[in-house]
Design a protein around this motif. Structure first.
Motif, mmCIF file in Angstrom:
data_model
loop_
_atom_site.group_PDB
_atom_site.id
_atom_site.type_symbol
_atom_site.label_atom_id
_atom_site.label_comp_id
_atom_site.label_asym_id
_atom_site.label_seq_id
_atom_site.Cartn_x
_atom_site.Cartn_y
_atom_site.Cartn_z
ATOM 1 N N HIS A 12 0.843 -1.200 0.000
ATOM 2 C CA HIS A 12 0.000 0.000 0.000
ATOM 3 C C HIS A 12 0.881 1.255 0.000
ATOM 4 C CE1 HIS A 12 -3.400 2.394 2.194
ATOM 5 N NE2 HIS A 12 -3.109 2.907 1.031
ATOM 6 N N THR A 13 1.862 1.275 0.876
ATOM 7 C CA THR A 13 2.751 2.425 0.988
ATOM 8 C C THR A 13 3.542 2.633 -0.301
ATOM 9 O OG1 THR A 13 2.924 2.121 3.376
ATOM 10 C CG2 THR A 13 4.659 3.422 2.316
ATOM 11 N N LEU A 14 4.129 1.576 -0.833
ATOM 12 C CA LEU A 14 4.907 1.701 -2.062
ATOM 13 C C LEU A 14 4.025 2.094 -3.245
ATOM 14 C CD1 LEU A 14 7.409 -1.271 -1.764
ATOM 15 C CD2 LEU A 14 7.847 1.145 -1.360
ATOM 16 N N GLY A 15 2.799 1.612 -3.255
ATOM 17 C CA GLY A 15 1.867 1.991 -4.311
ATOM 18 C C GLY A 15 1.634 3.490 -4.330
ATOM 19 N N HIS A 16 1.459 4.073 -3.151
ATOM 20 C CA HIS A 16 1.284 5.521 -3.078
ATOM 21 C C HIS A 16 2.584 6.253 -3.409
ATOM 22 C CE1 HIS A 16 -2.839 6.010 -1.830
ATOM 23 N NE2 HIS A 16 -2.694 4.971 -1.031
ATOM 24 N N MET A 17 3.697 5.731 -2.939
ATOM 25 C CA MET A 17 4.990 6.373 -3.217
ATOM 26 C C MET A 17 5.293 6.363 -4.714
ATOM 27 S SD MET A 17 7.286 4.938 -0.086
ATOM 28 C CE MET A 17 8.239 6.286 0.594
ATOM 29 N N ALA A 18 4.823 5.365 -5.421
ATOM 30 C CA ALA A 18 5.064 5.278 -6.859
ATOM 31 C C ALA A 18 4.428 6.446 -7.610
ATOM 32 C CB ALA A 18 4.533 3.956 -7.409
ATOM 33 N N GLY A 19 3.402 7.049 -7.030
ATOM 34 C CA GLY A 19 2.765 8.203 -7.653
ATOM 35 C C GLY A 19 3.626 9.453 -7.613
ATOM 36 N N ASP A 20 4.579 9.494 -6.696
ATOM 37 C CA ASP A 20 5.509 10.629 -6.563
ATOM 38 C C ASP A 20 6.845 10.058 -6.089
ATOM 39 O OD1 ASP A 20 6.773 13.066 -6.217
ATOM 40 O OD2 ASP A 20 5.708 13.560 -4.361
ATOM 41 N N PRO A 21 7.580 9.390 -7.005
ATOM 42 C CA PRO A 21 8.799 8.671 -6.619
ATOM 43 C C PRO A 21 9.858 9.498 -5.902
ATOM 44 C CG PRO A 21 8.180 8.101 -8.847
ATOM 45 C CD PRO A 21 7.294 9.247 -8.426
ATOM 46 N N ALA A 22 9.903 10.797 -6.161
ATOM 47 C CA ALA A 22 10.913 11.644 -5.516
ATOM 48 C C ALA A 22 10.419 12.178 -4.171
ATOM 49 C CB ALA A 22 11.283 12.810 -6.427
ATOM 50 N N GLY A 23 9.151 11.994 -3.890
ATOM 51 C CA GLY A 23 8.575 12.524 -2.658
ATOM 52 C C GLY A 23 9.088 11.818 -1.417
ATOM 53 N N VAL A 24 9.055 12.538 -0.301
ATOM 54 C CA VAL A 24 9.484 12.002 0.986
ATOM 55 C C VAL A 24 8.253 11.918 1.881
ATOM 56 C CG1 VAL A 24 10.940 12.407 3.009
ATOM 57 C CG2 VAL A 24 11.769 12.999 0.743
ATOM 58 N N ARG A 25 8.104 10.783 2.553
ATOM 59 C CA ARG A 25 6.963 10.583 3.451
ATOM 60 C C ARG A 25 7.462 10.201 4.832
ATOM 61 N NH1 ARG A 25 5.855 9.560 -1.563
ATOM 62 N NH2 ARG A 25 3.831 10.014 -2.447
ATOM 63 N N LEU A 48 12.338 -2.897 4.125
ATOM 64 C CA LEU A 48 12.424 -2.500 2.723
ATOM 65 C C LEU A 48 13.692 -1.691 2.462
ATOM 66 C CD1 LEU A 48 8.702 -1.520 2.018
ATOM 67 C CD2 LEU A 48 9.813 -3.751 1.767
ATOM 68 N N ARG A 49 14.102 -0.908 3.444
ATOM 69 C CA ARG A 49 15.361 -0.155 3.314
ATOM 70 C C ARG A 49 16.537 -1.128 3.267
ATOM 71 N NH1 ARG A 49 15.799 3.174 8.098
ATOM 72 N NH2 ARG A 49 16.382 1.204 9.000
ATOM 73 N N GLU A 50 16.544 -2.125 4.150
ATOM 74 C CA GLU A 50 17.618 -3.126 4.162
ATOM 75 C C GLU A 50 17.724 -3.854 2.823
ATOM 76 O OE1 GLU A 50 16.808 -5.738 7.448
ATOM 77 O OE2 GLU A 50 16.965 -4.111 8.915
ATOM 78 N N ALA A 51 16.587 -4.008 2.144
ATOM 79 C CA ALA A 51 16.568 -4.695 0.848
ATOM 80 C C ALA A 51 16.891 -3.753 -0.317
ATOM 81 C CB ALA A 51 15.200 -5.336 0.634
ATOM 82 N N GLY A 52 17.126 -2.483 -0.015
ATOM 83 C CA GLY A 52 17.470 -1.533 -1.061
ATOM 84 C C GLY A 52 16.286 -0.981 -1.837
ATOM 85 N N LEU A 53 15.088 -1.120 -1.286
ATOM 86 C CA LEU A 53 13.893 -0.613 -1.968
ATOM 87 C C LEU A 53 13.561 0.815 -1.558
ATOM 88 C CD1 LEU A 53 11.642 -3.803 -1.676
ATOM 89 C CD2 LEU A 53 13.218 -3.165 -3.515
ATOM 90 N N LEU A 54 13.949 1.195 -0.341
ATOM 91 C CA LEU A 54 13.693 2.526 0.195
ATOM 92 C C LEU A 54 14.979 3.107 0.765
ATOM 93 C CD1 LEU A 54 10.383 2.059 2.257
ATOM 94 C CD2 LEU A 54 10.619 3.088 -0.003
ATOM 95 N N THR A 55 14.991 4.417 0.896
ATOM 96 C CA THR A 55 16.024 5.097 1.670
ATOM 97 C C THR A 55 15.302 5.892 2.743
ATOM 98 O OG1 THR A 55 16.028 7.064 0.259
ATOM 99 C CG2 THR A 55 17.598 5.327 -0.294
ATOM 100 N N SER A 56 16.016 6.227 3.780
ATOM 101 C CA SER A 56 15.422 7.054 4.827
ATOM 102 C C SER A 56 16.410 8.134 5.215
ATOM 103 C CB SER A 56 15.055 6.210 6.052
ATOM 104 O OG SER A 56 16.203 5.639 6.633
ATOM 105 N N ALA A 61 13.458 17.532 7.658
ATOM 106 C CA ALA A 61 12.946 17.290 6.310
ATOM 107 C C ALA A 61 13.077 15.820 5.920
ATOM 108 C CB ALA A 61 13.686 18.166 5.306
ATOM 109 N N GLY A 62 13.310 14.969 6.908
ATOM 110 C CA GLY A 62 13.550 13.558 6.633
ATOM 111 C C GLY A 62 12.293 12.756 6.390
ATOM 112 N N GLY A 63 12.505 11.508 6.087
ATOM 113 C CA GLY A 63 11.402 10.585 5.845
ATOM 114 C C GLY A 63 11.859 9.452 4.951
ATOM 115 N N TRP A 64 10.891 8.796 4.343
ATOM 116 C CA TRP A 64 11.133 7.637 3.492
ATOM 117 C C TRP A 64 10.957 8.028 2.037
ATOM 118 C CZ3 TRP A 64 12.749 3.338 5.986
ATOM 119 C CH2 TRP A 64 12.490 3.253 7.356
#
Length: 140
Positions: A12-25, A48-56, A61-64
């Motif tokens: 669900h989270t990645l689906g929403h993030m895909a709509g704005d790939p550069a966005g930080v949540r 997901l970060r450990e698997a290289g799918l996300l950065t944090s 101004a931080g986030g995922w």
């Protein structure tokens, strides 16, 4: 899809993030949207970060953020990153000395391993971007 809440939350989270790939949540924003606790979000997204799918990023101004483009992330990548199995696989100890039960357990374990392999193969055929493109995305 609520069978596995961690997988559901991640997809669900990645689906929403895909709509704005550069966005930080933030974890708090994701948790509020998903109706869960920010600690749960951080645990799931940490995998997901450990698997290289996300950065944090920490700080004000931080986030995922997505670490890869949505078309490069398959549903299998997410599933495997969570290190879980929807199908009970592996050898289970048999408390019985019954040879029939032992044979049955091994056979069932073999079938379940085949099902798990097939599940991962099918998940690998779909990306987060494709899920997004399937139709209109409703927020909520």
């Amino acid at each position: 899809m609520k069978r596995n809440s961690r997988l559901s939350l991640a997809l669900h989270t990645l689906g929403h993030m895909a709509g704005d790939p550069a966005g930080v949540r933030t974890s708090a924003d994701i948790a509020e949207h998903a109706g869960t606790n920010p600690v749960v979000v951080r645990r799931v997204l940490g995998k997901l970060r450990e698997a290289g799918l996300l950065t944090s990023e920490k700080g004000h101004a931080g986030g995922w953020r997505l670490a890869r483009e949505p078309h490069e992330i398959t549903l299998a990548d997410v599933y495997l990153a969570l290190d879980e199995s929807l199908v009970a696989t592996g050898e289970q100890e048999v408390a019985s000395s019954c040879s029939v039960e032992n044979i049955l357990q091994r056979k069932v374990a073999s079938v379940l391993e085949d099902v798990e392999r097939s599940l991962v193969e099918r998940l690998a055929a779909t990306t987060i971007a494709e899920v997004r493109e399937t139709g209109p995305v409703k927020h909520g």
